[in-house]
Design an enzyme around this catalytic site. Structure first.
Site, PDB file in Angstrom:
ATOM      1  N   ARG A 162     -23.098  -7.588  -0.880  1.00 24.18           N
ATOM      2  CA  ARG A 162     -22.623  -6.384  -1.570  1.00 24.18           C
ATOM      3  C   ARG A 162     -21.391  -6.760  -2.387  1.00 24.18           C
ATOM      4  NH1 ARG A 162     -26.920  -4.636  -0.987  1.00 24.18           N
ATOM      5  NH2 ARG A 162     -27.598  -2.733   0.065  1.00 24.18           N
TER       6      ARG A 162
ATOM      7  N   ASP B 228     -25.194 -11.968  -7.254  1.00 28.66           N
ATOM      8  CA  ASP B 228     -26.352 -11.095  -7.436  1.00 28.66           C
ATOM      9  C   ASP B 228     -25.926  -9.636  -7.307  1.00 28.66           C
ATOM     10  OD1 ASP B 228     -29.230 -10.665  -7.754  1.00 28.66           O
ATOM     11  OD2 ASP B 228     -29.153  -9.930  -5.684  1.00 28.66           O
TER      12      ASP B 228
ATOM     13  N   GLU C 261     -21.495  -2.472  -9.991  1.00 28.41           N
ATOM     14  CA  GLU C 261     -22.844  -2.672 -10.531  1.00 28.41           C
ATOM     15  C   GLU C 261     -23.592  -1.392 -10.850  1.00 28.41           C
ATOM     16  OE1 GLU C 261     -24.603  -4.836  -7.157  1.00 28.41           O
ATOM     17  OE2 GLU C 261     -25.994  -3.165  -6.926  1.00 28.41           O
TER      18      GLU C 261
ATOM     19  N   HIS D 110     -28.809  -7.761  -9.076  1.00 24.17           N
ATOM     20  CA  HIS D 110     -29.289  -7.275  -7.769  1.00 24.17           C
ATOM     21  C   HIS D 110     -30.801  -7.518  -7.652  1.00 24.17           C
ATOM     22  CE1 HIS D 110     -27.933  -4.449  -4.336  1.00 24.17           C
ATOM     23  NE2 HIS D 110     -29.004  -5.110  -3.945  1.00 24.17           N
TER      24      HIS D 110
END
Ligand code: NAD
Length: 361
Positions: free
Chosen positions: A233, A257, A262, A294
């Protein structure tokens, strides 16, 4: 019996494909909408039995009130995390189910793909050779064999990642707030992870306690040239501190990622727009930073498992009045959680629900 009606928010092409496939014989009526679930879009679910949502749908108290007012009984998350749902407010009003596990391999393998891309400069080489530039200058990498990987969080994904690292001949040290007994995992205190690791990979959930665990102070303890890998996260890392660490040449590379801001950008195409987020733009401009959107979960196998489990959760809930994958705000504190085996988090009857009662629990 009438078909259960599901309103599906934030639907992407790959979601439609996997859910249409999982919904064999069209046993549920699924209405797909591209829009996210919010106060403004809730009413699209009028007449539905359940809504199906993803990581960036904001299920706040107002949304919960509107859903409950429309007599919607279930929020079916098609993901593991439920930090985007006000589960405490939902308690007693609307049930919440999730997909606790779908493919730890998908995420762990993506973490290794990012690491290899970064340390062997594949992202640079790919662009060069497409432009018929076959020079090797600036592409020197390093062997993973013999390097030390520090793994934070040794649950389902962390363990797969540890096995992959061992396959590469790396030394693995690990930190977990709740270390697992009876394993061969080499647990060390967190400071030792910062001090000894050549690569640090995050595989723990985000909590109030570990928000910004990567900050100026922890970066100062790390080895010069450390590679940070975050597929967990975004807010585990203080992004401003990371940018500073990279500018100071302390952090050798970052593979992200996930990103703390985000929800404003990931999953959308902004290729024809000016990106407003200066921190993200700065990160992406750095040659030793790789950002994916993500994407770690996105494999055929994971999508199939997500779709199958989500539909099973919904059907189990409406057939029996509970789902084994129900969550509520008490779940993290197992001692105070009232959920008994095979009972819902609240108002659990365990009694088979007749169709006429569908809206009564
Ligand atoms: P898991 O529950 O199996 O394992 C999590 C581990 O973290 C557990 O061993 C737990 O004890 C440990 N932990 C909890 N709090 C901690 C803390 N403060 N410090 C250190 N360790 C702590 O979860 P998992 O399935 O392995 O998933 C790990 C994380 O991966 C998820 O929380 C999620 O954030 C992330 N994830 C990302 C994607 C993606 O697409 N990028 C997909 C799925 C999951």
């Amino acid at each position: 019996m009438n078909k259960l009606k599901i309103t599906f928010f934030d639907a992407k092409d790959y979601d439609r494909d996997s859910f249409v496939r999982a919904n064999s014989e069209d046993r549920l009526e699924i209405n797909f909408f591209e829009t996210r679930l919010s106060e403004d879009t809730c009413r699209l679910a009028e007449g539905a039995d359940a809504v199906c949502v993803f990581v960036n749908d904001d299920i706040n108290s107002r949304v919960i009130d509107i859903l409950a007012e429309m007599k919607i009984k279930l929020i079916a998350l098609r993901c593991a995390g439920y930090n985007n749902v006000d589960v405490e407010y939902a308690y007693g009003k609307i049930h919440v189910v999730r997909v606790p596990a779908y493919s730890p391999y998908a995420v762990a393998e993506h973490a290794m793909a990012l690491l290899l891309t970064s340390v062997r400069r594949i992202h640079k080489a790919y662009i060069r050779t497409r432009d018929f530039n076959f020079s090797l200058n600036g592409l020197t990498g390093f062997d993973l064999h013999g390097k030390t990987a520090g793994v934070i969080g040794t649950g389902k994904i962390g363990r797969v990642f540890i096995d992959i690292c061992k396959g590469f001949g790396m030394n693995v040290i690990a930190y977990d707030k709740y270390p697992a007994a009876g394993t061969e995992i080499n647990y060390v205190p967190l400071d030792e992870i910062w001090e000894k690791s050549d690569i640090i990979s995050f595989h723990c959930p985000l909590t109030d306690e570990n928000r910004h665990m990567v900050n100026a102070a922890s970066i100062a303890k790390m080895k010069k040239g450390v590679v940070l890998l975050n597929t967990s996260r975004g807010a585990l890392i203080d992004t401003e501190a990371l940018v500073e660490g990279i500018k100071l040449r302390k952090v050798g590379a970052a593979c992200l990622d996930v990103y703390e801001e985000e929800s404003n950008v990931f999953f959308h195409d902004y290729s024809n727009h000016i990106v407003e987020d200066d921190t993200l733009a700065r990160l992406i401009s750095m040659p030793n930073v790789i950002v994916t959107s993500h994407q770690a979960f996105l494999t055929e196998e994971a999508l199939k498992n997500i779709a199958d489990t989500t539909l099973e959760n919904i059907e189990e809930f409406f057939a029996n009045g509970y789902s084994k994958n129900e969550v509520c705000y008490k779940c993290p504190e197992v001692k105070t959680c009232g959920q008994e085996h095979n009972k819902g988090c609240f108002n659990a009857t365990g009694v088979k629900t007749e169709e006429k009662d569908r809206n009564t629990f």
